[in-house]
Design an enzyme around this catalytic site. Sequence first.
Site: not given
Length: 359
Positions: A159, A256, A314
Amino acid sequence: MPIYIDDSVHSYWQGWDNGGNKILRTFCLDGSPPAFYMDRGFGEGAQSWMIHLSGGGWCRDVRECQNRSTTSFGSSKHMPPFKFRGHFSNNKNANPDLFNWNKVMVAYCDGGAFTGDVETVDPATNLHFRGARIFSAVMEDLLSKGLKDAKNALLIGSSAGAYPAMLYCDRFSKLLPNTPRLKCLTDSGYFINVNKNLQKGKGFKTIYKALVTLHGSAKALPKSCTSRMKPELCFFPQNMQQYIKTPLYTIMSPFDIVQVETSLGDYYNANKQNNCSANQKKNLRELRLELLSKFPNASDTKSRGAFIDSQFHHARLQSYWNPQNVSVVNNVTMIKAFGDWYFDRQYYYLIDKHDLPIP
Protein backbone atom coordinates in the site's frame (compact mmCIF):
# COMPACT_ATOMS: atom_id res chain seq x y z
CA MET A 1 17.58 4.39 16.25
CA PRO A 2 14.06 2.96 16.34
CA ILE A 3 12.49 0.92 19.08
CA TYR A 4 13.16 -2.75 18.43
CA ILE A 5 10.23 -4.91 19.45
CA ASP A 6 10.27 -8.69 19.71
CA ASP A 7 9.34 -11.10 22.46
CA SER A 8 11.80 -9.64 24.93
CA VAL A 9 13.70 -6.62 23.67
CA HIS A 10 12.76 -2.94 23.96
CA SER A 11 15.87 -0.87 23.29
CA TYR A 12 16.45 2.76 22.38
CA TRP A 13 19.40 4.27 20.58
CA GLN A 14 19.49 8.03 20.15
CA GLY A 15 22.82 8.84 18.53
CA TRP A 16 25.37 11.44 19.56
CA ASP A 17 26.13 15.02 18.65
CA ASN A 18 29.64 16.46 18.20
CA GLY A 19 29.84 17.18 21.90
CA GLY A 20 29.16 13.60 22.88
CA ASN A 21 25.59 14.32 23.96
CA LYS A 22 22.75 11.94 23.16
CA ILE A 23 20.31 13.22 20.55
CA LEU A 24 17.27 11.83 18.80
CA ARG A 25 16.81 12.88 15.18
CA THR A 26 14.46 10.14 13.98
CA PHE A 27 10.84 10.45 15.03
CA CYS A 28 7.27 9.40 14.43
CA LEU A 29 4.81 12.23 13.81
CA ASP A 30 4.32 12.87 17.54
CA GLY A 31 8.03 12.91 18.38
CA SER A 32 8.18 9.37 19.75
CA PRO A 33 10.88 6.99 18.44
CA PRO A 34 9.95 4.91 15.39
CA ALA A 35 9.66 1.16 15.81
CA PHE A 36 9.92 -2.17 14.06
CA TYR A 37 8.77 -5.67 14.92
CA MET A 38 11.12 -8.58 14.43
CA ASP A 39 10.86 -12.36 14.38
CA ARG A 40 14.23 -14.12 14.21
CA GLY A 41 14.95 -16.65 11.48
CA PHE A 42 16.02 -20.20 12.17
CA GLY A 43 17.63 -23.21 10.54
CA GLU A 44 18.60 -22.64 6.91
CA GLY A 45 16.77 -19.30 6.98
CA ALA A 46 18.90 -17.80 9.75
CA GLN A 47 20.83 -15.67 7.24
CA SER A 48 17.87 -14.73 5.08
CA TRP A 49 16.01 -11.47 5.69
CA MET A 50 12.72 -9.93 4.63
CA ILE A 51 12.06 -6.33 5.62
CA HIS A 52 8.54 -5.04 5.12
CA LEU A 53 7.63 -1.35 5.07
CA SER A 54 4.11 -1.15 6.43
CA GLY A 55 1.37 0.87 4.74
CA GLY A 56 -1.59 2.84 5.97
CA GLY A 57 -2.42 5.82 3.77
CA TRP A 58 -0.95 9.30 4.09
CA CYS A 59 -1.57 12.53 5.97
CA ARG A 60 -1.48 15.56 3.71
CA ASP A 61 -2.29 18.51 5.96
CA VAL A 62 -1.58 19.50 9.54
CA ARG A 63 -4.99 18.52 10.84
CA GLU A 64 -4.79 15.02 9.30
CA CYS A 65 -1.31 14.53 10.72
CA GLN A 66 -2.34 15.72 14.18
CA ASN A 67 -5.18 13.23 14.22
CA ARG A 68 -2.84 10.52 13.01
CA SER A 69 -0.23 11.35 15.66
CA THR A 70 -2.56 10.05 18.38
CA THR A 71 -2.76 6.60 16.77
CA SER A 72 -0.37 3.75 15.96
CA PHE A 73 0.10 5.31 12.52
CA GLY A 74 1.75 8.34 14.06
CA SER A 75 3.18 7.29 17.39
CA SER A 76 5.07 4.31 18.80
CA LYS A 77 3.28 4.99 22.08
CA HIS A 78 0.12 3.49 20.61
CA MET A 79 1.51 0.54 18.66
CA PRO A 80 -0.16 -2.78 19.50
CA PRO A 81 1.44 -6.23 19.43
CA PHE A 82 2.03 -7.51 15.91
CA LYS A 83 1.01 -10.95 14.69
CA PHE A 84 3.39 -12.49 12.17
CA ARG A 85 1.11 -14.16 9.64
CA GLY A 86 0.69 -14.47 5.87
CA HIS A 87 4.10 -14.04 4.24
CA PHE A 88 5.51 -13.73 7.78
CA SER A 89 4.17 -17.12 8.80
CA ASN A 90 6.49 -19.76 10.28
CA ASN A 91 4.24 -22.44 8.80
CA LYS A 92 6.23 -24.23 6.10
CA ASN A 93 3.12 -25.51 4.32
CA ALA A 94 1.55 -22.06 4.07
CA ASN A 95 4.80 -20.19 3.45
CA PRO A 96 7.25 -22.71 1.93
CA ASP A 97 9.96 -20.33 0.70
CA LEU A 98 10.13 -17.77 3.50
CA PHE A 99 8.87 -19.51 6.66
CA ASN A 100 12.23 -19.62 8.47
CA TRP A 101 13.61 -16.21 7.46
CA ASN A 102 14.32 -13.24 9.72
CA LYS A 103 11.15 -11.19 9.42
CA VAL A 104 10.92 -7.46 10.10
CA MET A 105 7.84 -5.28 9.93
CA VAL A 106 8.80 -1.59 9.96
CA ALA A 107 5.95 0.28 11.62
CA TYR A 108 4.57 3.18 9.58
CA CYS A 109 4.34 6.20 11.83
CA ASP A 110 5.40 9.19 9.72
CA GLY A 111 2.38 9.60 7.41
CA GLY A 112 4.57 10.45 4.42
CA ALA A 113 5.49 7.06 2.97
CA PHE A 114 8.93 7.10 4.63
CA THR A 115 9.97 10.13 2.54
CA GLY A 116 9.70 13.15 4.83
CA ASP A 117 12.77 15.16 5.79
CA VAL A 118 11.96 18.43 7.58
CA GLU A 119 14.34 19.57 10.32
CA THR A 120 12.14 22.32 11.75
CA VAL A 121 9.38 21.36 14.19
CA ASP A 122 6.53 23.80 14.73
CA PRO A 123 6.07 24.02 18.53
CA ALA A 124 2.39 24.73 18.00
CA THR A 125 1.82 21.27 16.51
CA ASN A 126 4.93 19.29 17.56
CA LEU A 127 4.64 17.36 14.30
CA HIS A 128 7.79 15.70 12.98
CA PHE A 129 8.13 14.95 9.28
CA ARG A 130 11.16 12.67 9.10
CA GLY A 131 10.07 9.45 7.44
CA ALA A 132 13.14 9.21 5.20
CA ARG A 133 15.31 9.17 8.31
CA ILE A 134 13.24 6.32 9.74
CA PHE A 135 14.19 4.11 6.82
CA SER A 136 17.88 4.97 7.23
CA ALA A 137 17.79 4.39 11.00
CA VAL A 138 16.06 1.03 10.69
CA MET A 139 18.55 -0.16 8.08
CA GLU A 140 21.49 0.87 10.25
CA ASP A 141 20.08 -0.96 13.24
CA LEU A 142 19.28 -4.11 11.28
CA LEU A 143 22.75 -4.25 9.76
CA SER A 144 24.13 -4.48 13.27
CA LYS A 145 21.64 -7.24 14.11
CA GLY A 146 22.84 -9.56 11.34
CA LEU A 147 21.44 -8.13 8.12
CA LYS A 148 24.96 -7.33 6.90
CA ASP A 149 25.63 -11.08 6.61
CA ALA A 150 22.45 -11.88 4.68
CA LYS A 151 22.60 -14.56 2.00
CA ASN A 152 19.09 -13.72 0.81
CA ALA A 153 17.40 -10.36 1.26
CA LEU A 154 14.02 -8.97 0.31
CA LEU A 155 12.66 -5.44 0.75
CA ILE A 156 8.86 -5.36 0.68
CA GLY A 157 6.28 -2.59 0.78
CA SER A 158 2.49 -2.75 0.84
CA SER A 159 0.00 0.00 0.00
CA ALA A 160 1.56 3.33 1.06
CA GLY A 161 4.70 1.34 1.89
CA ALA A 162 5.01 0.03 -1.67
CA TYR A 163 6.34 3.26 -3.12
CA PRO A 164 9.22 3.62 -0.61
CA ALA A 165 10.11 -0.05 -1.17
CA MET A 166 10.61 0.87 -4.82
CA LEU A 167 12.25 4.21 -4.03
CA TYR A 168 14.82 2.67 -1.66
CA CYS A 169 15.29 -0.61 -3.53
CA ASP A 170 18.66 0.31 -5.04
CA ARG A 171 19.84 1.86 -1.77
CA PHE A 172 18.94 -1.38 -0.01
CA SER A 173 21.03 -3.24 -2.56
CA LYS A 174 24.04 -0.98 -2.02
CA LEU A 175 23.87 -1.60 1.73
CA LEU A 176 24.35 -5.33 1.08
CA PRO A 177 27.01 -5.59 -1.65
CA ASN A 178 27.96 -9.15 -0.64
CA THR A 179 24.45 -10.61 -0.53
CA PRO A 180 24.15 -13.17 -3.36
CA ARG A 181 20.39 -12.81 -3.88
CA LEU A 182 18.62 -9.51 -3.19
CA LYS A 183 15.35 -8.36 -4.69
CA CYS A 184 12.39 -6.07 -3.93
CA LEU A 185 8.63 -6.57 -3.87
CA THR A 186 5.80 -4.03 -4.01
CA ASP A 187 2.27 -5.02 -3.11
CA SER A 188 -0.89 -3.09 -3.95
CA GLY A 189 0.83 0.26 -4.38
CA TYR A 190 1.38 0.70 -8.12
CA PHE A 191 -1.08 3.58 -8.23
CA ILE A 192 -1.25 5.38 -11.56
CA ASN A 193 -1.91 8.92 -12.70
CA VAL A 194 -4.98 8.25 -14.86
CA ASN A 195 -5.92 10.48 -17.77
CA LYS A 196 -8.30 13.36 -17.10
CA ASN A 197 -11.10 11.93 -19.23
CA LEU A 198 -11.18 8.77 -17.13
CA GLN A 199 -10.67 10.32 -13.70
CA LYS A 200 -13.88 10.73 -11.75
CA GLY A 201 -12.45 10.96 -8.23
CA LYS A 202 -9.96 13.38 -6.67
CA GLY A 203 -6.98 11.54 -8.12
CA PHE A 204 -3.56 10.72 -6.71
CA LYS A 205 -1.85 13.76 -8.21
CA THR A 206 -3.67 16.04 -5.76
CA ILE A 207 -2.82 13.72 -2.86
CA TYR A 208 0.86 13.51 -3.74
CA LYS A 209 1.29 17.23 -4.30
CA ALA A 210 0.02 17.99 -0.80
CA LEU A 211 2.10 15.15 0.68
CA VAL A 212 5.36 16.24 -0.96
CA THR A 213 4.83 19.86 0.12
CA LEU A 214 4.02 19.10 3.76
CA HIS A 215 6.64 16.40 4.35
CA GLY A 216 9.47 17.93 2.34
CA SER A 217 9.66 14.70 0.35
CA ALA A 218 11.38 16.11 -2.72
CA LYS A 219 14.79 15.63 -1.09
CA ALA A 220 14.20 11.87 -0.89
CA LEU A 221 13.19 11.51 -4.53
CA PRO A 222 15.73 10.73 -7.25
CA LYS A 223 17.08 13.74 -9.12
CA SER A 224 16.91 11.72 -12.30
CA CYS A 225 13.13 12.07 -11.98
CA THR A 226 12.68 15.46 -10.29
CA SER A 227 14.95 17.08 -12.90
CA ARG A 228 12.40 16.05 -15.53
CA MET A 229 9.08 16.60 -13.80
CA LYS A 230 7.39 17.96 -10.69
CA PRO A 231 8.17 16.06 -7.46
CA GLU A 232 4.58 14.89 -6.99
CA LEU A 233 4.73 13.17 -10.39
CA CYS A 234 7.82 11.30 -9.23
CA PHE A 235 5.62 9.68 -6.58
CA PHE A 236 3.97 7.63 -9.30
CA PRO A 237 5.66 4.25 -9.88
CA GLN A 238 4.99 4.66 -13.59
CA ASN A 239 7.50 7.53 -13.58
CA MET A 240 9.97 5.84 -11.24
CA GLN A 241 10.24 2.18 -12.16
CA GLN A 242 12.61 2.73 -15.09
CA TYR A 243 15.30 4.05 -12.73
CA ILE A 244 15.32 0.94 -10.51
CA LYS A 245 18.25 -1.37 -11.28
CA THR A 246 17.60 -3.99 -8.58
CA PRO A 247 15.23 -6.85 -9.53
CA LEU A 248 11.69 -5.79 -8.67
CA TYR A 249 8.43 -7.76 -8.46
CA THR A 250 5.02 -6.07 -8.48
CA ILE A 251 1.77 -7.46 -7.12
CA MET A 252 -1.23 -5.37 -8.14
CA SER A 253 -4.80 -5.50 -9.35
CA PRO A 254 -6.20 -3.03 -11.91
CA PHE A 255 -9.23 -3.07 -9.63
CA ASP A 256 -7.36 -2.33 -6.43
CA ILE A 257 -9.88 -0.79 -4.06
CA VAL A 258 -7.76 2.29 -3.28
CA GLN A 259 -6.98 2.93 -6.97
CA VAL A 260 -10.62 2.56 -8.01
CA GLU A 261 -12.12 4.69 -5.26
CA THR A 262 -9.47 7.42 -5.62
CA SER A 263 -9.56 7.63 -9.40
CA LEU A 264 -13.10 6.64 -10.32
CA GLY A 265 -15.08 7.44 -7.20
CA ASP A 266 -16.98 5.06 -4.96
CA TYR A 267 -17.56 2.18 -7.38
CA TYR A 268 -16.43 -0.52 -5.02
CA ASN A 269 -19.63 -0.83 -3.02
CA ALA A 270 -21.74 -0.73 -6.17
CA ASN A 271 -19.74 -3.52 -7.78
CA LYS A 272 -19.79 -5.50 -4.59
CA GLN A 273 -23.55 -5.65 -4.99
CA ASN A 274 -23.14 -6.67 -8.66
CA ASN A 275 -25.04 -3.66 -9.94
CA CYS A 276 -22.41 -1.55 -11.72
CA SER A 277 -23.84 0.40 -14.61
CA ALA A 278 -22.64 -0.09 -18.18
CA ASN A 279 -20.71 3.18 -17.94
CA GLN A 280 -19.03 2.11 -14.71
CA LYS A 281 -17.96 -1.15 -16.32
CA LYS A 282 -16.59 0.82 -19.26
CA ASN A 283 -14.52 2.96 -16.90
CA LEU A 284 -13.22 -0.10 -15.06
CA ARG A 285 -12.10 -1.64 -18.35
CA GLU A 286 -10.35 1.59 -19.33
CA LEU A 287 -8.66 1.77 -15.94
CA ARG A 288 -7.31 -1.74 -16.41
CA LEU A 289 -5.92 -0.94 -19.86
CA GLU A 290 -4.29 2.23 -18.58
CA LEU A 291 -2.64 0.44 -15.66
CA LEU A 292 -1.25 -2.23 -17.96
CA SER A 293 0.08 0.39 -20.37
CA LYS A 294 2.04 2.02 -17.52
CA PHE A 295 3.56 -1.17 -16.19
CA PRO A 296 7.22 -2.20 -16.50
CA ASN A 297 8.25 -3.87 -19.72
CA ALA A 298 7.68 -7.61 -19.52
CA SER A 299 10.54 -8.38 -21.91
CA ASP A 300 13.04 -8.86 -19.07
CA THR A 301 11.25 -10.98 -16.50
CA LYS A 302 14.50 -11.81 -14.74
CA SER A 303 14.82 -8.26 -13.39
CA ARG A 304 11.08 -7.52 -13.47
CA GLY A 305 8.25 -9.77 -12.42
CA ALA A 306 4.56 -9.21 -11.89
CA PHE A 307 1.40 -10.84 -10.64
CA ILE A 308 -1.66 -8.95 -11.88
CA ASP A 309 -4.98 -10.51 -10.92
CA SER A 310 -8.49 -9.19 -11.46
CA GLN A 311 -9.96 -9.02 -7.98
CA PHE A 312 -11.30 -6.20 -5.84
CA HIS A 313 -8.92 -6.13 -2.87
CA HIS A 314 -5.97 -4.28 -1.40
CA ALA A 315 -2.68 -5.11 0.39
CA ARG A 316 -2.86 -8.88 0.15
CA LEU A 317 0.46 -10.18 1.45
CA GLN A 318 -0.63 -10.84 5.02
CA SER A 319 -4.28 -11.70 4.49
CA TYR A 320 -4.02 -13.49 1.15
CA TRP A 321 -0.75 -15.40 1.58
CA ASN A 322 -2.86 -18.33 2.54
CA PRO A 323 -3.47 -21.55 0.56
CA GLN A 324 -7.22 -21.28 1.10
CA ASN A 325 -7.52 -17.60 0.18
CA VAL A 326 -4.87 -16.72 -2.34
CA SER A 327 -5.05 -15.15 -5.78
CA VAL A 328 -4.54 -17.42 -8.79
CA VAL A 329 -3.67 -16.44 -12.36
CA ASN A 330 -3.36 -19.08 -15.10
CA ASN A 331 -3.52 -21.79 -12.41
CA VAL A 332 -0.47 -20.33 -10.65
CA THR A 333 -0.84 -18.97 -7.12
CA MET A 334 0.65 -15.68 -6.04
CA ILE A 335 2.86 -17.56 -3.56
CA LYS A 336 4.32 -19.87 -6.20
CA ALA A 337 4.73 -17.15 -8.84
CA PHE A 338 6.71 -14.86 -6.58
CA GLY A 339 8.76 -17.66 -5.00
CA ASP A 340 9.74 -19.07 -8.38
CA TRP A 341 10.75 -15.60 -9.60
CA TYR A 342 12.71 -14.74 -6.47
CA PHE A 343 14.69 -17.99 -6.45
CA ASP A 344 15.18 -17.97 -10.25
CA ARG A 345 13.29 -21.23 -10.68
CA GLN A 346 11.02 -19.68 -13.29
CA TYR A 347 10.37 -16.12 -14.43
CA TYR A 348 6.77 -15.17 -13.92
CA TYR A 349 5.05 -12.14 -15.38
CA LEU A 350 1.41 -13.11 -14.95
CA ILE A 351 -1.52 -10.94 -16.04
CA ASP A 352 -5.12 -12.05 -15.61
CA LYS A 353 -7.12 -11.66 -18.82
CA HIS A 354 -10.42 -10.74 -17.14
CA ASP A 355 -11.26 -7.13 -18.00
CA LEU A 356 -13.71 -6.73 -15.13
CA PRO A 357 -13.33 -7.69 -11.46
CA ILE A 358 -13.80 -11.34 -10.61
CA PRO A 359 -16.51 -11.73 -7.93
